[in-house]
Design a protein around this motif. Sequence first.
Motif, PDB file in Angstrom:
ATOM      1  N   LEU A 221       0.796  -1.225   0.000  1.00 55.76           N
ATOM      2  CA  LEU A 221       0.000   0.000   0.000  1.00 55.76           C
ATOM      3  C   LEU A 221       0.830   1.278   0.000  1.00 55.76           C
ATOM      4  O   LEU A 221       0.284   2.356   0.198  1.00 55.76           O
ATOM      5  CB  LEU A 221      -0.943   0.000   1.213  1.00 55.76           C
ATOM      6  CG  LEU A 221      -1.909  -1.193   1.313  1.00 55.76           C
ATOM      7  CD1 LEU A 221      -2.793  -1.056   2.543  1.00 55.76           C
ATOM      8  CD2 LEU A 221      -2.757  -1.318   0.055  1.00 55.76           C
ATOM      9  N   ASP A 222       2.127   1.173  -0.191  1.00 51.20           N
ATOM     10  CA  ASP A 222       2.964   2.382  -0.172  1.00 51.20           C
ATOM     11  C   ASP A 222       3.643   2.641  -1.510  1.00 51.20           C
ATOM     12  O   ASP A 222       4.658   3.322  -1.574  1.00 51.20           O
ATOM     13  CB  ASP A 222       3.996   2.310   0.954  1.00 51.20           C
ATOM     14  CG  ASP A 222       4.997   1.162   0.786  1.00 51.20           C
ATOM     15  OD1 ASP A 222       4.894   0.421  -0.220  1.00 51.20           O
ATOM     16  OD2 ASP A 222       5.870   1.001   1.655  1.00 51.20           O
ATOM     17  N   GLY A 223       3.072   2.107  -2.582  1.00 48.51           N
ATOM     18  CA  GLY A 223       3.654   2.300  -3.904  1.00 48.51           C
ATOM     19  C   GLY A 223       4.582   1.189  -4.330  1.00 48.51           C
ATOM     20  O   GLY A 223       5.118   1.221  -5.444  1.00 48.51           O
ATOM     21  N   GLY A 224       4.778   0.199  -3.467  1.00 52.25           N
ATOM     22  CA  GLY A 224       5.642  -0.912  -3.839  1.00 52.25           C
ATOM     23  C   GLY A 224       4.986  -1.865  -4.812  1.00 52.25           C
ATOM     24  O   GLY A 224       5.644  -2.420  -5.702  1.00 52.25           O
ATOM     25  N   ALA A 225       3.682  -2.075  -4.658  1.00 48.41           N
ATOM     26  CA  ALA A 225       2.962  -3.035  -5.494  1.00 48.41           C
ATOM     27  C   ALA A 225       2.464  -2.396  -6.778  1.00 48.41           C
ATOM     28  O   ALA A 225       2.006  -1.249  -6.788  1.00 48.41           O
ATOM     29  CB  ALA A 225       1.787  -3.623  -4.714  1.00 48.41           C
ATOM     30  N   ALA A 226       2.498  -3.164  -7.867  1.00 50.28           N
ATOM     31  CA  ALA A 226       2.017  -2.650  -9.151  1.00 50.28           C
ATOM     32  C   ALA A 226       0.512  -2.444  -9.150  1.00 50.28           C
ATOM     33  O   ALA A 226       0.001  -1.603  -9.903  1.00 50.28           O
ATOM     34  CB  ALA A 226       2.403  -3.626 -10.260  1.00 50.28           C
ATOM     35  N   PHE A 227      -0.194  -3.192  -8.298  1.00 45.40           N
ATOM     36  CA  PHE A 227      -1.659  -3.093  -8.283  1.00 45.40           C
ATOM     37  C   PHE A 227      -2.170  -1.977  -7.384  1.00 45.40           C
ATOM     38  O   PHE A 227      -3.375  -1.787  -7.255  1.00 45.40           O
ATOM     39  CB  PHE A 227      -2.288  -4.431  -7.853  1.00 45.40           C
ATOM     40  CG  PHE A 227      -1.851  -4.909  -6.483  1.00 45.40           C
ATOM     41  CD1 PHE A 227      -2.424  -4.407  -5.326  1.00 45.40           C
ATOM     42  CD2 PHE A 227      -0.865  -5.876  -6.369  1.00 45.40           C
ATOM     43  CE1 PHE A 227      -2.024  -4.843  -4.069  1.00 45.40           C
ATOM     44  CE2 PHE A 227      -0.461  -6.328  -5.112  1.00 45.40           C
ATOM     45  CZ  PHE A 227      -1.046  -5.811  -3.965  1.00 45.40           C
ATOM     46  N   TYR A 228      -1.267  -1.218  -6.756  1.00 48.91           N
ATOM     47  CA  TYR A 228      -1.678  -0.120  -5.872  1.00 48.91           C
ATOM     48  C   TYR A 228      -0.686   1.021  -6.080  1.00 48.91           C
ATOM     49  O   TYR A 228       0.256   1.210  -5.324  1.00 48.91           O
ATOM     50  CB  TYR A 228      -1.678  -0.587  -4.407  1.00 48.91           C
ATOM     51  CG  TYR A 228      -2.565   0.240  -3.495  1.00 48.91           C
ATOM     52  CD1 TYR A 228      -3.903  -0.099  -3.308  1.00 48.91           C
ATOM     53  CD2 TYR A 228      -2.075   1.350  -2.819  1.00 48.91           C
ATOM     54  CE1 TYR A 228      -4.724   0.642  -2.475  1.00 48.91           C
ATOM     55  CE2 TYR A 228      -2.885   2.101  -1.986  1.00 48.91           C
ATOM     56  CZ  TYR A 228      -4.205   1.733  -1.814  1.00 48.91           C
ATOM     57  OH  TYR A 228      -5.024   2.479  -0.976  1.00 48.91           O
TER      58      TYR A 228
END
Length: 381
Positions: A221-228
């Motif tokens: 949830l901090d920009g690490g995941a491509a889906f978020y």
Amino acid sequence: MTPQGPLAGIRVVEVASLAPAPFGCMVLADLGAEVLRIDRAGSSAAITPPAGPLDRGRRTVAVDLKDPEGLALVRELAAGADVFVEGFRPGVAERLGIGPDDLLALNERLVYARMTGWGQDGPLAHTAGHDINYIALAGVLQPIARQGERPLPPLNLLGDFAGGGLLMAFGILAALLERNRSGRGQVVDAAMVDGASLFTAFMRGMHAVGLWQEEPGTNALDGGAAFYDTYECADGGHVAVGCVEPQFFAQLLAGLDLKEDEDLPYYVDPRGWDAWRGRIAARFRTRTRAEWAEVFAASDACVTPVLSPWEAHDHPHAVARGSFVEIDGVIQPAPAPRFSRTPAAPPAAADHGGRDVVSTLADWGIGPDRARSLIASEAIA
């Protein structure tokens, strides 16, 4: 301005300050409380908030807090109020003679709210600071960063307004509710560093069970995941993607005309985030923000255009809900939340129709002759 809303009948005396306390009092006024702001006259350090959304819903009186008659007026107003709000550094209100002990002795039902950055005690209580300092010490600022980059201040939203003014208003309402049982007021110590700390509860819980990494920009949830994350479009605009659940991620791929790739890890697997991000980013760069907004308008893909504050009020959803209002030419958020039986009235600018000190004080039990005398003596302006 006729009070209307769930807080109609609640009277608030607010000593003028900047940002957090005015925001909290704006929320109270929006919901129907009668807020009288004491502007601080007669001082080179006088504070009067700039005209605009944060001061809406009030009537105001400018009082010289160094004048004994002016201070006597403030004490008299507090004696007839439900709530008193001040944003001085610790000890200043006491030196003026309008501290909690002074005013609760006059009105034992008074809820006395104190808005500060560091709180009323502790080693930093008497030092200066701003939103960025409070959220830094609360552990809120450090995680707001891309991997390998420095923390980015999220405006002054989390300390001043969310952890400050809004939590102060919440504390005031809790104290008013308790007063219904005890018949007594109390002091609400609202500190931005405490309020901001509350927002780390979810993150701390995730970290405790190994689901949150300490390095910023490496989590879901901090920009690490491509889906978020956010993605740039062909026109330089951006879209926000938040398809956490698998059925929503599937709709994202369908909208982008992408297929599952057996060579890539499952979308929630951090090992595949960079690769997924590259594929998704390349697709979003092929169309404009408006075009992608149309593609995903009726979808559960959790894709929305990233609007500026100057665009948000024109979005069809905001228009349909009446989420914004215009006051004196300034478009601003409408009161929230909403109530079924006791809806809030449309907000009005401070001193709607002009400042009328005599009329305002008359509504608070101060006779016209006394008001004119205070004006003549320059205890009030």
